[in-house]
Design an enzyme around this catalytic site. Structure first.
Site, PDB file in Angstrom:
ATOM      1  CG  ASP A   2      26.039 -49.532  96.650  1.00  0.00           C
ATOM      2  OD1 ASP A   2      25.727 -48.705  95.190  1.00  0.00           O
ATOM      3  OD2 ASP A   2      26.240 -50.137  96.178  1.00  0.00           O
TER       4      ASP A   2
ATOM      5  CG  HIS B 244      26.611 -51.508  86.167  1.00  0.00           C
ATOM      6  ND1 HIS B 244      26.485 -52.561  85.628  1.00  0.00           N
ATOM      7  CD2 HIS B 244      28.211 -52.276  86.994  1.00  0.00           C
ATOM      8  CE1 HIS B 244      27.556 -53.416  85.552  1.00  0.00           C
ATOM      9  NE2 HIS B 244      28.768 -53.239  86.584  1.00  0.00           N
TER      10      HIS B 244
HETATM   11  C1  BDR Z   1      25.635 -52.301  90.694  1.00  0.00           C
HETATM   12  O1  BDR Z   1      26.916 -53.207  91.970  1.00  0.00           O
HETATM   13  C2  BDR Z   1      26.721 -52.274  92.532  1.00  0.00           C
HETATM   14  O2  BDR Z   1      28.711 -52.344  92.254  1.00  0.00           O
HETATM   15  C3  BDR Z   1      27.226 -51.071  91.334  1.00  0.00           C
HETATM   16  O3  BDR Z   1      27.769 -49.569  91.707  1.00  0.00           O
HETATM   17  C4  BDR Z   1      26.221 -50.648  90.755  1.00  0.00           C
HETATM   18  O4  BDR Z   1      25.517 -50.267  91.070  1.00  0.00           O
HETATM   19  C5  BDR Z   1      26.377 -52.970  89.583  1.00  0.00           C
HETATM   20  O5  BDR Z   1      25.918 -54.623  89.939  1.00  0.00           O
HETATM   21 CA    CA Z   2      25.968 -48.305  93.273  1.00  0.00          CA
END
Ligand code: BDR
Ligand code: CA
Length: 333
Positions: free
Chosen positions: A11, A242
């Site tokens: 995303d 992340h």
């Molecule tokens: C996840 O949520 C999204 O905002 C980031 O891209 C990551 O995949 C972290 O909680």
């Molecule tokens: Ca993400």
């Protein structure tokens, strides 16, 4: 060195952009297709960002499929502009790609690639799990077709980042996440427990910014936005890592230190637990003994620090790719 065929579901998203760049840079990965899903931005905006990044990286030949706009239940909530900027990439304006989207949906792409690379495809899911859930509906034998599934999402023992217990990717489509974790495959979950402990600091960002190559430069700029959000959490300009961490774990470039295989489910109720990944961590006090029938590997810590590996991989790859090679890689017309 063998490069694993990868399907990336994302995303895009600042840390998604880092994950994508990392996979392009890693000698262990060969990205065969990318599907987008609504999360940080809409699936369509994420697809545009992905195409633009691919062109900047000289990889415009990798197909990008736009996936689900809405979660399985309900509708897309509008994204997270306070974290990722209104365009998803921290207000950085990337040169627009002239490549088109694939004619298939993300779910169709995943099923096609799973059949093509039977038993070998590594699925890396770093957004809400809607496309994976749709692919499972499309091809119920998907679990036996794919090689591995790595999901950035959830929180096992750590707090959530959207509610006290829910992490963003799971929160944005708990019904899909429940389906994905209940399917007959061995999934690796890369939750906030380990991603919030894998921090990129200002000197790392400066190293990317001062690169002579356009991709690390753009990532360094995006991270300026991301760092401002995370300053409110860590008290200094830096950020959690992340999505790139999930990508690196998926190709085995970084090794988990503690990663028990446990039973995991997702709360799809409408109460305060909605979106929680309920991981059975009761083995904690006994050093996580084997749990019969459990299929979810939950990464809690790493053998080594991740940020230096991430920065080094990005710089060494993109600084080696000459401007001439980039021009050659962009399809004419
Ligand atoms: C996840 O949520 C999204 O905002 C980031 O891209 C990551 O995949 C972290 O909680
Ligand atoms: Ca993400």
């Amino acid at each position: 060195m063998t490069a694993f065929p990868i399907y990336l579901d994302c995303d895009t998203g600042i840390d998604d952009a880092l994950a994508l760049a990392y996979l392009l840079a890693s000698p262990l990965a060969s990205v065969k297709g990318i599907g987008t899903v609504s999360g940080n931005v809409s699936a369509a905006a994420g697809a545009r960002n992905t195409l633009d990044l691919l062109q900047l990286a000289g990889s415009a030949d990798i197909p990008v499929a736009c996936g689900a706009h809405d979660p399985l239940a309900g509708s897309f909530g509008g994204g997270a502009p306070w974290v990722h900027g209104s365009n998803g990439v921290g207000e950085v304006v990337l040169p627009p790609s002239d490549a088109s989207l694939a004619a298939e949906t993300a779910a169709e792409m995943l099923v096609r690639l799973a059949r093509l690379y039977q038993g070998e495809l590594r699925v890396v899911a770093i957004g809400p799990l809607t496309n994976l859930a749709e692919a499972l509906r499309l091809e119920p034998s998907l679990p036996s077709l794919v090689g591995t599934v790595t999901v950035m999402g959830g929180a096992a023992l750590a707090p959530g980042n959207i509610t006290p217990v829910a992490e963003a990717n799971i929160w944005n489509d708990p019904e899909a996440a429940a389906l994905v974790l209940a399917s007959g495959w061995d999934a690796t979950l890369v939750p906030l427990d380990v991603t919030m402990a894998s921090v990129l600091e200002e000197p790392h960002r400066q190293a990317l910014l001062s690169s002579s190559a356009p991709v690390p430069q753009a990532l360094g700029e995006m991270l300026g936005y991301y760092f401002r959000f995370y300053e409110g959490i860590y008290g200094r300009p830096c950020s959690a890592m992340h999505d790139p961490l999930a990508a690196a774990l998926a190709v085995g470039a970084v090794k988990p230190a503690v990663a028990p295989v446990v039973r995991a489910a997702v709360d799809t109720s409408s109460g305060p637990g909605r979106g929680q990944t309920v991981c059975d961590m009761r083995g904690l006090y006994a050093g996580y003994p084997e749990v019969k029938g459990a299929r979810c590997r939950v990464v809690l810590s790493l053998e080594e620090e991740f940020a230096p590996h991430l920065v080094e991989t990005l710089l060494s790859h993109f600084e080696r790719t000459t401007a001439a090679e980039l021009v050659e890689a962009v399809p004419a017309g």
